[in-house]
Scaffold this motif. Structure first.
Motif, short mmCIF file in Angstrom:
data_model
loop_
_atom_site.label_atom_id
_atom_site.label_comp_id
_atom_site.label_asym_id
_atom_site.label_seq_id
_atom_site.Cartn_x
_atom_site.Cartn_y
_atom_site.Cartn_z
N LEU A 269 0.84 -1.19 0.00
CA LEU A 269 0.00 0.00 0.00
C LEU A 269 0.88 1.24 0.00
N PHE A 270 0.45 2.25 -0.75
CA PHE A 270 1.19 3.50 -0.87
C PHE A 270 0.24 4.66 -0.58
N ALA A 271 0.61 5.49 0.39
CA ALA A 271 -0.26 6.60 0.81
C ALA A 271 -0.07 7.80 -0.10
N ARG A 272 -1.14 8.20 -0.78
CA ARG A 272 -1.12 9.41 -1.59
C ARG A 272 -1.28 10.64 -0.70
N THR A 273 -2.11 10.49 0.34
CA THR A 273 -2.32 11.55 1.33
C THR A 273 -2.27 10.92 2.71
N ASP A 274 -2.31 11.73 3.75
CA ASP A 274 -2.40 11.19 5.11
C ASP A 274 -3.72 10.43 5.26
N VAL A 275 -3.66 9.25 5.87
CA VAL A 275 -4.84 8.42 6.07
C VAL A 275 -5.22 8.45 7.54
N GLY A 276 -6.47 8.80 7.84
CA GLY A 276 -6.90 8.85 9.23
C GLY A 276 -6.95 7.50 9.88
N LYS A 277 -7.57 6.53 9.21
CA LYS A 277 -7.70 5.18 9.76
C LYS A 277 -7.56 4.18 8.62
N LEU A 278 -6.52 3.35 8.71
CA LEU A 278 -6.26 2.35 7.69
C LEU A 278 -6.74 1.00 8.21
N GLY A 279 -7.82 0.47 7.64
CA GLY A 279 -8.39 -0.81 8.05
C GLY A 279 -7.85 -1.94 7.19
N VAL A 280 -7.07 -2.84 7.80
CA VAL A 280 -6.41 -3.93 7.08
C VAL A 280 -7.23 -5.21 7.22
N ALA A 281 -7.35 -5.97 6.13
CA ALA A 281 -8.08 -7.24 6.10
C ALA A 281 -9.51 -7.08 6.61
N ASP A 376 3.69 -5.34 8.18
CA ASP A 376 3.66 -4.22 9.13
C ASP A 376 2.45 -4.28 10.06
N TRP A 377 2.33 -5.33 10.87
CA TRP A 377 1.21 -5.43 11.80
C TRP A 377 1.53 -4.66 13.08
N GLY A 378 2.47 -5.11 13.88
CA GLY A 378 2.91 -4.36 15.05
C GLY A 378 1.82 -4.15 16.08
N ALA A 379 1.85 -2.97 16.72
CA ALA A 379 0.87 -2.63 17.76
C ALA A 379 -0.36 -1.99 17.13
N GLY A 380 -1.53 -2.31 17.69
CA GLY A 380 -2.78 -1.76 17.18
C GLY A 380 -3.96 -2.42 17.82
N GLY A 381 -4.99 -2.69 17.02
CA GLY A 381 -6.18 -3.32 17.58
C GLY A 381 -7.09 -3.86 16.50
N ASP A 404 -1.39 1.23 15.23
CA ASP A 404 -1.25 2.47 15.99
C ASP A 404 -0.47 3.53 15.21
N ARG A 405 0.42 3.09 14.35
CA ARG A 405 1.28 4.04 13.64
C ARG A 405 0.52 4.68 12.48
N PRO A 406 0.48 6.01 12.40
CA PRO A 406 -0.25 6.68 11.31
C PRO A 406 0.33 6.30 9.95
N PHE A 407 -0.53 6.29 8.95
CA PHE A 407 -0.12 6.03 7.57
C PHE A 407 -0.10 7.38 6.86
N SER A 408 1.08 7.92 6.69
CA SER A 408 1.22 9.30 6.21
C SER A 408 1.58 9.33 4.72
N ALA A 409 1.29 10.45 4.07
CA ALA A 409 1.56 10.63 2.64
C ALA A 409 3.01 10.28 2.34
N GLY A 410 3.20 9.49 1.27
CA GLY A 410 4.54 9.10 0.86
C GLY A 410 5.03 7.81 1.47
N GLU A 411 4.30 7.26 2.46
CA GLU A 411 4.74 6.03 3.12
C GLU A 411 4.26 4.79 2.35
N ARG A 412 4.93 3.66 2.64
CA ARG A 412 4.56 2.37 2.08
C ARG A 412 4.29 1.39 3.21
#
Length: 541
Positions: A269-281, A376-381, A404-412
């Motif tokens: 996944l590649f963030a075009r903009t800052d994502v408030g909440k990224l829901g995986v699976a 990139d699972w790590g800490a979260g919920g 828990d870690r924000p998904f910010s613009a430009g990140e993978r």
């Protein structure tokens, strides 16, 4: 070793105005579904053997990364005029011709396509990868039958540039018939079904800002590449490119069909903009009413739901069971964790008598499990969203992982996980489980001075695992905790049939505060069951 409750509890939030409506009994939420205008891939890659699934996935990943660096381009319909305003009756009268299926008679899998139009005005591009060569699959009207109300459309829709989606068929139940096993249709939605099952809950490629006050964004798969399997293979690979205003992504799906149906998913996944909440699976389902409902329903059926509980295996090895609800207001909770062992939505009651519905066949709805396998699972919920629904035509349950870690613009981000379809028991080795949850007013019948209606009596029945074969004098105990209110009259007893044990207690709530309840059974002081988790809300009475 001393047993302890997890350090953190469910975290709540509120939101209104979001719902998922169904087409008939088939749940669909239509976001942006359409064509991604790519520069195009060459028919053959450099090298003697051309493209492979691996090299193509690398290229799709590069395309997703490049697209995230430019502004989002909304999809363009591109439908011929005759197909732009298809009515519901016309759309349901369009039938794919099975004899035209991709790979028919050549592999154990075959692919059928969905016609564009109606709620799917933005066609997706489909391609095949065979013998190292990429070939587009062109839309043709002769792939479809136009019956009844759709007859006027025949011969007037050529020039289309894609399909609404597709479905894979495989001989799941008998060798002589190829059943649907996986369907992609609408936004990033797809569905899976196992032997003896009928379609129920849906899966999504990604969820963005679900249950957020700003509103939800629905990413969509724009293009697919179907990798031709071998003649006798029970595994097929599908690659996909996803895009939305906030995120672009490359997906690989490796579907294995047979006695067990599972999909290995890998995505970048590649963030075009800052994502408030990224829901995986994300998993999406429906819960209208059932045994845990505190309200009565005027219905001949005792239960109506596609899923009845959220199950979680924490990174520390704790199994948690959370019964679902159809709330009066939108509810959101997060079960905090690090590197989760898995989670899923489960339909535990599998008998016809549990539902008495001969049309919907809720006893045959699939359960689905997410097993993280890397990334990139790590800490979260694991976040659970429950939305009020007036009837069973609304998909009102969503569950997904949020880091828990924000998904910010430009990140993978990179994730790998397995989706497994099952009946009532998820992969792994779960302990004794909850078989029944009931609650009601905690008053003693006929009491001269009855307590307020907020006093609640709960019963939670467990069975299986280490509880099997125990005599009535076994040292079975209860561990019970609440975030608010007072607990009283806590007991545990063997059920009369000897097939399980019942824990019962009274909850006296603390004013208008919600109570997050957790309960499990112990044997000789050690936990031997999954943890029952339930949140009581004062406005549900």
């Amino acid at each position: 070793m001393q047993w302890r409750w997890p350090a953190s509890r469910s975290e709540g939030f509120g939101f209104s105005g979001w719902s998922v409506r169904r087409i008939g009994r088939q749940a669909r939420r239509v976001g942006f579904t359409g064509l991604l205008c790519l520069a195009g891939l060459p028919a053959a890659a450099p090298g003697e053997d051309g493209w492979t699934a691996e090299s193509l996935f690398e290229q799709v990943t590069e395309l997703a990364a490049a697209r995230s660096k430019s502004a989002f381009e909304p999809p363009v319909s591109g439908l011929p005029e005759a197909l732009r305003d298809i009515s519901y009756d016309q759309y349901r009268a369009i039938r794919f011709r099975p004899e035209q299926a991709l790979w028919r008679g050549e592999t154990r899998f075959e692919v059928q396509f969905f016609h564009p139009g109606f709620l799917f005005p933005y066609p997706v591009r489909l391609n095949t990868l065979e013998s190292g060569v990429i070939s587009p699959i062109a839309f043709r009207q002769d792939l479809f039958r136009y019956d009844a109300e759709a007859a006027a459309l025949e011969g007037k829709g050529e020039g289309g540039n894609g399909f609404a989606g597709f479905r894979l068929h495989y001989p799941l139940n008998t060798d002589g018939h190829k059943d649907e096993v996986m369907v992609f249709l609408g936004a990033s939605y797809f569905r899976l079904v196992g032997p003896g099952q009928v379609y129920g809950l849906s899966t999504r490629g990604l969820a963005i800002d679900t249950a957020s006050p700003e509103g939800e964004e629905f990413p969509a798969f724009r293009e697919f590449w179907l990798v031709r399997p071998g003649p006798e293979a029970d595994r097929v690979t599908i690659l996909a490119l996803l895009d939305s205003p906030s995120v672009s992504g490359a997906y690989r799906f490796d579907l294995t069909a047979g006695e067990e149906v599972a999909v290995d998913v890998e995505k970048y996944l590649f963030a075009r903009t800052d994502v408030g909440k990224l829901g995986v699976a994300p998993l999406t389902s429906m819960y209208h009413f059932g045994a845990t409902s505190e309200r009565s329903y005027d219905d001949f059926r005792p239960r109506v739901h596609d899923s009845e509980g959220l199950q979680v295996l924490t990174g520390a090895g704790e199994w948690i069971w959370r019964p679902l609800a159809n709330p009066r207001a939108v509810r959101g909770t997060s079960l905090r964790d690090r590197d989760p062992g898995g989670f899923g939505l489960v339909q535990r009651n599998r008998e016809f008598a549990d539902y008495l519905d001969m049309e919907a066949e809720y006893h045959r709805r699939p359960s689905q499990w997410v097993t993280p396998m890397g990334g990139d699972w790590g800490a979260g919920g694991v976040e659970l969203v429950e939305i009020p629904a007036p009837d069973e035509t609304i998909d009102n349950i969503v569950a997904f992982w949020v880091g828990d870690r924000p998904f910010s613009a430009g990140e993978r981000r990179h994730y790998r996980y397995r989706l497994t379809v099952f009946d009532d028991t998820p992969p792994g080795d779960p302990p004794a489980r909850v078989v029944r949850t009931r609650s009601g007013w905690g008053a003693v019948p006929g009491a001269a001075d009855p307590p307020p209606r907020s006093l609640r009596r709960y019963i939670v029945d467990f069975a299986g695992g280490a509880l099997e074969g125990l005599g009535p004098d076994a040292a079975v105990g209860v561990q019970l905790d609440t975030s608010a209110g007072r607990l009283d009259d806590v007991h545990v007893r063997r059920l009369p049939d000897g097939e399980g044990w019942r824990a019962t207690f009274l909850l006296d709530p603390a004013g208008g505060r919600a109570a997050d309840l957790r309960l499990l059974l112990t044997l000789d002081g050690a936990p031997v069951t999954e943890t029952w988790n339930h949140v009581w809300y004062p406005d549900e009475l």
